[in-house]
Design a protein around this motif. Structure first.
Motif, PDB file in Angstrom:
ATOM      1  N   PHE A  64       1.265  -1.114  18.498  1.00 11.24           N
ATOM      2  CA  PHE A  64       1.626   0.299  18.523  1.00 11.24           C
ATOM      3  C   PHE A  64       2.191   0.747  17.173  1.00 11.24           C
ATOM      4  N   PHE A  65       3.209   0.049  16.673  1.00 13.29           N
ATOM      5  CA  PHE A  65       3.845   0.467  15.422  1.00 13.29           C
ATOM      6  C   PHE A  65       2.924   0.276  14.214  1.00 13.29           C
ATOM      7  N   ALA A  66       2.109  -0.768  14.242  1.00 16.46           N
ATOM      8  CA  ALA A  66       1.152  -0.964  13.156  1.00 16.46           C
ATOM      9  C   ALA A  66       0.103   0.146  13.161  1.00 16.46           C
ATOM     10  N   SER A  67      -0.307   0.576  14.343  1.00 17.21           N
ATOM     11  CA  SER A  67      -1.258   1.688  14.430  1.00 17.21           C
ATOM     12  C   SER A  67      -0.662   2.956  13.858  1.00 17.21           C
ATOM     13  N   MET A  68       0.599   3.227  14.178  1.00 17.68           N
ATOM     14  CA  MET A  68       1.266   4.412  13.643  1.00 17.68           C
ATOM     15  C   MET A  68       1.376   4.336  12.115  1.00 17.68           C
ATOM     16  N   GLU A  69       1.691   3.151  11.611  1.00 19.44           N
ATOM     17  CA  GLU A  69       1.818   2.995  10.165  1.00 19.44           C
ATOM     18  C   GLU A  69       0.471   3.154   9.463  1.00 19.44           C
ATOM     19  N   VAL A  70      -0.577   2.608  10.048  1.00 19.88           N
ATOM     20  CA  VAL A  70      -1.909   2.744   9.464  1.00 19.88           C
ATOM     21  C   VAL A  70      -2.353   4.208   9.487  1.00 19.88           C
ATOM     22  N   THR A 128      -3.628  -3.119   4.253  1.00 21.05           N
ATOM     23  CA  THR A 128      -4.082  -4.516   4.260  1.00 21.05           C
ATOM     24  C   THR A 128      -2.973  -5.447   4.706  1.00 21.05           C
ATOM     25  N   PHE A 129      -1.758  -5.199   4.232  1.00 18.93           N
ATOM     26  CA  PHE A 129      -0.620  -6.025   4.595  1.00 18.93           C
ATOM     27  C   PHE A 129      -0.288  -5.892   6.082  1.00 18.93           C
ATOM     28  N   VAL A 130      -0.330  -4.678   6.601  1.00 21.55           N
ATOM     29  CA  VAL A 130       0.010  -4.450   8.016  1.00 21.55           C
ATOM     30  C   VAL A 130      -1.028  -5.084   8.932  1.00 21.55           C
ATOM     31  N   ILE A 131      -2.291  -4.918   8.618  1.00 20.68           N
ATOM     32  CA  ILE A 131      -3.345  -5.478   9.470  1.00 20.68           C
ATOM     33  C   ILE A 131      -3.432  -6.992   9.310  1.00 20.68           C
ATOM     34  N   GLY A 132      -3.335  -7.475   8.083  1.00 23.95           N
ATOM     35  CA  GLY A 132      -3.461  -8.910   7.833  1.00 23.95           C
ATOM     36  C   GLY A 132      -2.295  -9.728   8.341  1.00 23.95           C
ATOM     37  N   GLY A 133      -1.113  -9.158   8.371  1.00 19.76           N
ATOM     38  CA  GLY A 133       0.063  -9.900   8.821  1.00 19.76           C
ATOM     39  C   GLY A 133       0.462  -9.586  10.246  1.00 19.76           C
ATOM     40  N   GLY A 134      -0.458  -9.070  11.000  1.00 20.38           N
ATOM     41  CA  GLY A 134      -0.151  -8.586  12.339  1.00 20.38           C
ATOM     42  C   GLY A 134      -0.131  -9.655  13.411  1.00 20.38           C
TER      43      GLY A 134
END
Length: 95
Positions: free
Chosen positions: A75-81, A61-67
């Protein structure tokens, strides 16, 4: 940007110590998961499973919401998710 300009910017914004504290705790969820799982070993498997699942959901939620829409962030958010979804999957399938 100098430290004085940064302090002036934040002094005149709505960002408060509460927001910084929340950001600090959310950013350290992964580190806390590692400490609890590998070093402390104080959690039972059932509690550890749910702690990993809940922490992963909060992190996603934090990665997608603060993107942002920059290509490197996507790219990096996709890898983290993807990694967080793998943690959820392995935690769910844990014996």
């Amino acid at each position: 940007m100098s430290l004085q300009l940064v302090c002036l910017f934040f002094a005149n914004s709505i960002i408060t110590n509460l927001v910084f504290s929340c950001y600090f705790y959310v950013c350290n969820i992964g580190f806390t998961m590692i400490l609890l799982d590998y070093y402390v070993r104080s959690l039972s498997y059932k509690v550890n499973r749910w702690a990993n699942i809940i922490a992963s959901i909060i992190t996603i939620t934090f990665v997608i919401g603060g993107g942002s829409l920059y290509l490197h962030y996507i790219f990096f958010a996709s890898m983290e998710v993807i990694c967080m979804l793998m943690i959820i999957w392995y935690s769910w399938k844990w014996k």
